[in-house]
Design a protein around this motif. Structure first.
Motif, short mmCIF file in Angstrom:
data_model
loop_
_atom_site.label_atom_id
_atom_site.label_comp_id
_atom_site.label_asym_id
_atom_site.label_seq_id
_atom_site.Cartn_x
_atom_site.Cartn_y
_atom_site.Cartn_z
N SER A 159 0.82 -1.22 0.00
CA SER A 159 0.00 0.00 0.00
C SER A 159 0.84 1.26 0.00
O SER A 159 0.32 2.36 -0.08
N GLY A 160 2.15 1.12 0.10
CA GLY A 160 3.03 2.30 0.11
C GLY A 160 4.26 2.01 0.93
O GLY A 160 4.47 0.90 1.43
N ILE A 161 5.11 3.01 1.07
CA ILE A 161 6.34 2.85 1.84
C ILE A 161 6.00 2.73 3.32
O ILE A 161 5.25 3.53 3.87
N GLU A 162 6.55 1.73 3.97
CA GLU A 162 6.34 1.56 5.41
C GLU A 162 6.92 2.76 6.15
O GLU A 162 7.91 3.37 5.73
N LYS A 163 6.31 3.10 7.26
CA LYS A 163 6.61 4.34 7.98
C LYS A 163 8.10 4.55 8.21
O LYS A 163 8.63 5.66 8.03
N TYR A 164 8.82 3.52 8.61
CA TYR A 164 10.24 3.66 8.91
C TYR A 164 11.13 3.02 7.85
O TYR A 164 12.33 2.86 8.05
N GLY A 165 10.54 2.65 6.72
CA GLY A 165 11.33 2.13 5.62
C GLY A 165 11.66 0.66 5.70
O GLY A 165 12.52 0.17 4.95
N ALA A 166 11.00 -0.09 6.57
CA ALA A 166 11.24 -1.53 6.67
C ALA A 166 10.87 -2.21 5.36
O ALA A 166 9.88 -1.86 4.71
N THR A 167 11.67 -3.20 4.95
CA THR A 167 11.41 -3.89 3.69
C THR A 167 10.36 -4.99 3.82
O THR A 167 9.90 -5.53 2.84
N LEU A 168 10.00 -5.33 5.05
CA LEU A 168 8.91 -6.26 5.32
C LEU A 168 7.92 -5.58 6.27
O LEU A 168 8.32 -4.78 7.11
N PRO A 169 6.64 -5.88 6.12
CA PRO A 169 5.66 -5.30 7.06
C PRO A 169 6.01 -5.67 8.49
O PRO A 169 6.34 -6.83 8.77
#
Length: 412
Positions: free
Chosen positions: A13-23
């Motif tokens: 759904s978009g870039i994770e808040k802190y930039g993690a490559t996995l949810p």
């Protein structure tokens, strides 16, 4: 996206808040909102958001979105197990007095479930898979759905999904397909006409036996009506989303068979290599089945990729990237089957399938233990049958392991 790209990137759904490559693993039972009104709107389904993990969780949503993209549906719901997914798939539209018409060649646990549903007034009629006349004769005014497995476990019969979907729709019925043994890597049942697809994601999707889970995906094509499916009630007004909306707002929410965030995360890890694993496992299964068939005329090998399989033609026409990663062997007796299993050094004696490691089991005394003799015979389960879920080991090592085990079986 092509398959191996989709398992890595689809559904985000978009870039994770802190930039993690996995949810991230949102290991929280509940979620705080900024206002009482905001929380109320989430409960009323009038605003997006999370309130309680039994209802929805961000990590689980990420897994559901990935599956939706891979299966080509409109929405998915993840559950605590594959059996929970199948149970909810049925109970979302059925009520007492309804009937199911199902292929007889099913996983033993699913057959057990149908027996349990009898106590709630839901009857199942079993018929020979791909027998159009048998399906036609079994359908009556009480029938509300048709069910089959893409590749029967452990019969390994391959369902002609397109023809079965046409039959179901000609009677105004939805087709629910269990795609566990094939996965969307081999076939996407929704594209062939199925309406709901179910996966026990504990198997190939997870890939390493680290988490129990299940997931269903709605294709959004079936025309639900209040007259035939009164339990859907006012949800019919949601059109293509009627089935999945009731599932979210009622059956799934109230029965509580939710997937844990940690297990959803483990599935997201596993699914990234689904295509690579299935490619290797299908190739290994084909090679192992061929070598055993050639070297051991006293053993009957069943695998859809072999030309001797009754379902080879359907498999070749319908499956895209291989013939599956399961084969079975009939050894001649239960004692020989047990001896063969016990002599294997690499294959693990486990009831699961879809692991990176090769797994072996005697279905008659385990997963089909509670089935009647007739049900076993119809499901392709015999006293001398051994099921092999082929892993990703080097094929020469697998071949040698089975060669020595078969030789020891003959000696004993």
């Amino acid at each position: 996206m092509n398959f191996n790209t989709a398992v890595l990137h689809a559904g985000k759904s978009g870039i994770e808040k802190y930039g993690a490559t996995l949810p991230p693993v949102y290991q929280s039972s509940a979620f705080e909102q900024e206002s009482a009104d905001g929380l109320a709107k989430i409960f009323e389904n009038k605003a997006p958001g999370y309130c309680y993990t039994r209802v929805a969780n961000p990590t689980v949503t990420a897994f559901e979105n990935r599956i939706t993209k891979l299966e080509g549906g409109i929405a998915s719901v993840a559950f605590s197990s594959g059996m929970a997914a199948i149970t909810n798939a049925f109970l979302n539209i059925l009520q007492s007095g309804n009937e199911i018409v199902a292929s007889a060649s099913l996983y033993g646990g699913t057959i057990d479930l149908f027996r349990d549903l009898e106590a709630f007034g839901i009857h199942t009629v079993f018929v020979k898979n791909n027998d159009r006349a048998a399906f036609e004769n079994a359908i009556n005014e009480k029938t509300r759905l048709i069910f089959a497995e893409t590749i029967g476990n452990p019969c390994l019969d391959v369902t002609d999904i397109r023809k079965l979907a046409e039959l179901a729709h000609s009677h105004g019925l939805p087709l629910i397909i269990d795609n566990t043994t094939a996965t969307p890597y081999l076939v996407r049942p929704l594209e062939l006409g199925a309406d709901i697809v179910v996966n026990s994601s504990s198997k190939y999707i997870n890939g390493n036996s680290s988490a129990i889970s299940g997931v269903l995906t709605d294709g959004g094509h079936f025309q639900w009506t209040r007259e035939k499916y009164p339990v859907l009630g006012d949800y019919v007004k949601y059109g293509p989303m009627a089935y999945i909306t009731r599932m979210r707002a009622s059956v799934f929410r109230n029965m509580g068979a939710c997937l844990s965030p940690q297990n959803a995360f483990l599935n997201l890890l596993g699914i990234e290599t689904l295509g690579l694993r299935m490619e290797r496992q299908c190739r290994n299964a084909m090679e192992l089945a061929s070598r055993i068939q050639e070297a051991c005329p006293d053993i009957t090998v069943n695998y859809p990729g072999l030309t001797t399989s009754p379902w080879h033609e359907i498999a070749g026409r319908q499956l895209e990237n291989g013939y599956g990663a399961i084969l079975t062997m009939r050894t001649g007796s239960k004692q020989k089957a047990f001896t063969l299993i016990d002599q294997l050094k690499l294959a693990l004696k486990i009831s699961n399938i879809g692991d990176t490691k090769t797994l072996v089991i005697h279905p008659s005394s385990t997963i089909s233990l509670h089935s009647s003799e007739t049900q076993k015979r119809e499901a392709g389960v015999y006293e001398d049958l051994v099921r092999v879920s082929v892993g990703i080991e080097d094929i020469e090592d697998l071949t040698e392991d089975f060669r020595q085990a078969i030789e020891m079986m003959r000696r004993q």
